[in-house]
Design a protein around this motif. Structure first.
Motif, mmCIF file in Angstrom:
data_model
loop_
_atom_site.group_PDB
_atom_site.id
_atom_site.type_symbol
_atom_site.label_atom_id
_atom_site.label_comp_id
_atom_site.label_asym_id
_atom_site.label_seq_id
_atom_site.Cartn_x
_atom_site.Cartn_y
_atom_site.Cartn_z
ATOM 1 N N THR A 1 73.077 -75.404 14.964
ATOM 2 C CA THR A 1 72.127 -76.168 15.765
ATOM 3 C C THR A 1 72.564 -76.149 17.228
ATOM 4 O OG1 THR A 1 73.366 -78.197 15.301
ATOM 5 C CG2 THR A 1 71.536 -77.681 13.835
ATOM 6 N N PRO A 2 71.639 -76.231 18.158
ATOM 7 C CA PRO A 2 70.227 -76.582 18.005
ATOM 8 C C PRO A 2 69.294 -75.405 17.685
ATOM 9 C CG PRO A 2 70.742 -76.369 20.320
ATOM 10 C CD PRO A 2 72.027 -76.147 19.578
ATOM 11 N N THR A 3 69.834 -74.213 17.385
ATOM 12 C CA THR A 3 68.945 -73.123 16.989
ATOM 13 C C THR A 3 68.316 -73.456 15.638
ATOM 14 O OG1 THR A 3 70.396 -71.711 15.632
ATOM 15 C CG2 THR A 3 70.669 -71.590 18.030
ATOM 16 N N ARG A 4 67.282 -72.722 15.321
ATOM 17 C CA ARG A 4 66.620 -72.933 14.040
ATOM 18 C C ARG A 4 66.707 -71.708 13.135
ATOM 19 N NH1 ARG A 4 60.997 -76.143 15.680
ATOM 20 N NH2 ARG A 4 62.009 -77.927 16.707
ATOM 21 N N CYS B 1 71.549 -64.715 24.524
ATOM 22 C CA CYS B 1 70.210 -64.575 23.941
ATOM 23 C C CYS B 1 69.468 -65.888 23.709
ATOM 24 C CB CYS B 1 70.294 -63.822 22.613
ATOM 25 S SG CYS B 1 70.932 -62.154 22.756
ATOM 26 N N TYR B 2 70.121 -67.030 23.944
ATOM 27 C CA TYR B 2 69.475 -68.314 23.644
ATOM 28 C C TYR B 2 69.544 -69.239 24.849
ATOM 29 C CZ TYR B 2 68.724 -67.245 18.750
ATOM 30 O OH TYR B 2 68.268 -66.688 17.582
ATOM 31 N N ASP B 3 68.475 -70.050 25.020
ATOM 32 C CA ASP B 3 68.452 -70.974 26.146
ATOM 33 C C ASP B 3 69.132 -72.284 25.781
ATOM 34 O OD1 ASP B 3 66.673 -72.464 24.606
ATOM 35 O OD2 ASP B 3 64.895 -71.851 25.738
ATOM 36 N N ASP B 4 69.076 -73.250 26.695
ATOM 37 C CA ASP B 4 69.792 -74.510 26.494
ATOM 38 C C ASP B 4 69.210 -75.359 25.376
ATOM 39 O OD1 ASP B 4 71.543 -73.902 28.520
ATOM 40 O OD2 ASP B 4 70.408 -74.966 30.068
ATOM 41 N N GLU B 5 68.024 -75.017 24.914
ATOM 42 C CA GLU B 5 67.402 -75.754 23.811
ATOM 43 C C GLU B 5 67.598 -75.050 22.477
ATOM 44 O OE1 GLU B 5 63.344 -76.317 24.854
ATOM 45 O OE2 GLU B 5 63.777 -77.711 26.498
ATOM 46 N N ALA C 1 68.244 -60.588 26.242
ATOM 47 C CA ALA C 1 67.454 -61.779 26.478
ATOM 48 C C ALA C 1 68.326 -62.965 26.809
ATOM 49 C CB ALA C 1 66.649 -62.076 25.211
ATOM 50 N N GLY C 2 67.660 -63.988 27.324
ATOM 51 C CA GLY C 2 68.224 -65.299 27.189
ATOM 52 C C GLY C 2 68.787 -65.993 28.387
ATOM 53 N N SER C 3 69.753 -66.849 28.059
ATOM 54 C CA SER C 3 70.194 -67.878 28.965
ATOM 55 C C SER C 3 70.839 -67.334 30.217
ATOM 56 C CB SER C 3 71.190 -68.795 28.251
ATOM 57 O OG SER C 3 72.265 -68.039 27.766
ATOM 58 N N HIS C 4 71.447 -66.153 30.178
ATOM 59 C CA HIS C 4 72.159 -65.681 31.354
ATOM 60 C C HIS C 4 71.221 -65.371 32.511
ATOM 61 C CE1 HIS C 4 70.973 -61.695 29.851
ATOM 62 N NE2 HIS C 4 71.158 -61.277 31.089
ATOM 63 N N ALA C 5 69.914 -65.267 32.231
ATOM 64 C CA ALA C 5 68.966 -65.009 33.306
ATOM 65 C C ALA C 5 68.831 -66.230 34.215
ATOM 66 C CB ALA C 5 67.593 -64.649 32.726
ATOM 67 N N LYS C 6 69.092 -67.411 33.683
ATOM 68 C CA LYS C 6 68.944 -68.642 34.457
ATOM 69 C C LYS C 6 70.266 -69.371 34.656
ATOM 70 C CE LYS C 6 64.194 -69.475 32.885
ATOM 71 N NZ LYS C 6 63.275 -70.434 32.224
ATOM 72 N N ILE D 1 80.588 -71.068 28.377
ATOM 73 C CA ILE D 1 80.982 -70.493 27.091
ATOM 74 C C ILE D 1 81.496 -71.584 26.163
ATOM 75 C CG2 ILE D 1 82.594 -68.907 25.967
ATOM 76 C CD1 ILE D 1 82.492 -67.211 28.536
ATOM 77 N N ARG D 2 82.275 -72.526 26.686
ATOM 78 C CA ARG D 2 82.784 -73.614 25.847
ATOM 79 C C ARG D 2 81.652 -74.497 25.317
ATOM 80 N NH1 ARG D 2 87.372 -73.822 29.499
ATOM 81 N NH2 ARG D 2 86.418 -75.469 30.737
#
Length: 354
Positions: free
Chosen positions: A183-186, A282-286, A307-312, A320-321
């Motif tokens: 979590t928080p991934t589904r 590959c995943y955002d903060d949510e 993809a993902g969070s590193h773009a923002k 990373i932690r």
């Protein structure tokens, strides 16, 4: 007195010295290895664990383990949760710890301080649970606590073989359990390698860190990395992380809701490292997969534009932690080795596309 020899040496010729080839340094190193035995380490861990319980009881506070090695010092039934911060936090002159990031109220160092050495005269080892990949023969905190009495009653020379048996037994039991959702991934799951989970069709996608790559050829839904074990496996993982991320992006681009299971032999080391890279890139903060296309309008897997969070978000050690905390809080016994974390950190921090 009868017999042909005296019970004690009576002349210089009857004394036995190390061979000339064995230096004083080698002799001292041999003695140190003997003193830092598995038996002494486990006894020291238990002693420290008793101290930790006394502190918790005195202040009436829950016990939260720093998963770098903290679970060695807390029986599973007494552990209220997990945190994760780097091993230098709290060492002399090495303070880089944020109370706001982890919301902790009391920090307890489990080990007694041994002046001028790692081990005291009584066989106590300071920080006995540290760097367990170098001494534990695969023993993990859950296995230690479950079989503590058996381990304590076994001689040093028989411990490695016993540990292998206990770890294998525990792995089979653990492998029969359902994989753990991160979590928080589904849709991201972690577990030890288990044929029933890996090949049963329960999960849409499978990444097996230790699996034979030839066995997954021709199967677009499965990726076997062929990593070795211990530190060699950690180095292997770093070489394959581009492949892991390309596989993840290519599969989730068309259907981000697909479930993905990531496994390794223990379900706690290499699989956690692979998932950490996936979560960071590959995943955002949510905990969602927001696929980012290149300027040309399509995914560029070859150049690593994942993809993902590193773009923002800027990827640094703190970021990373935070992502690692998702994994540890979801599966409390996850404990990636230092070598695995170093491999993942190096891969993430050295990437040129952010």
């Amino acid at each position: 007195m009868g017999g042909d020899s005296d019970p004690f040496p009576v002349s210089v010729s009857s004394l036995h010295f190390p061979s000339k080839e064995q230096t004083i340094s080698q002799t001292l190193s041999s003695l140190r290895r003997s003193a830092l035995s598995i038996t002494n380490r486990l006894q020291s861990i238990e002693s420290d664990a008793n101290f930790v319980r006394e502190v918790a009881d005195y202040y009436d506070l829950p016990l939260v383990a720093n998963e770098r090695c903290g679970s060695w010092y807390i029986p599973p039934e007494a552990k209220a949760g997990s945190a994760y911060f780097k091993s230098t936090d709290g060492h002399t002159g090495q303070w880089d710890f944020s109370f706001h990031a982890y919301n902790l109220f009391v920090l307890c160092s489990a080990s007694k301080r041994v002046h001028g050495a790692e081990m005291s005269e009584g066989g106590y080892i300071q920080g006995a649970g540290d760097d367990s990949e170098g001494w534990a023969h695969g023993l993990t905190p859950p296995v230690f606590w479950e079989h503590k009495s058996t381990l304590a009653a076994t001689g040093e020379e028989d411990l490695p073989e016993l540990i292998v048996e206990l770890v294998e037994e525990h792995r089979k039991q653990d492998g029969r359990q359902q994989a753990t959702l991160i979590t928080p991934t589904r849709n991201l799951y972690i577990s030890p390698t288990d044929p029933q989970l890996n090949g049963g069709g329960t999960y849409d996608l499978v990444i097996d860190c230790n699996g034979n790559p030839e066995a997954s050829e021709g199967n677009s839904k499965r990726l076997n990395l062929g990593c070795g074990v211990s530190k060699l496996g950690s180095r292997d993982l770093r070489k394959h992380l581009h492949q892991v991320l390309a596989f993840t992006s290519s599969q989730l681009e068309s259907n981000p809701s697909q479930s993905m299971l990531v496994t390794c032999e223990s379900g706690k080391d290499l699989s956690a490292g692979a998932l950490l890279a996936i979560l960071c890139l590959c995943y955002d903060d949510e905990g969602k997969y927001p696929y980012v296309q290149s300027q040309s309008g399509h995914a560029n897997h070859a150049t690593g534009n994942f993809a993902g969070s590193h773009a923002k978000n800027k990827i640094d050690k703190q970021f990373i932690r935070q992502r690692l905390a998702w994994i540890v809080s979801s599966k409390h016994d996850v404990n990636p080795s230092r070598a695995t974390l170093q491999s993942v950190n190096a891969f993430l921090m050295e990437r040129p596309d952010y």
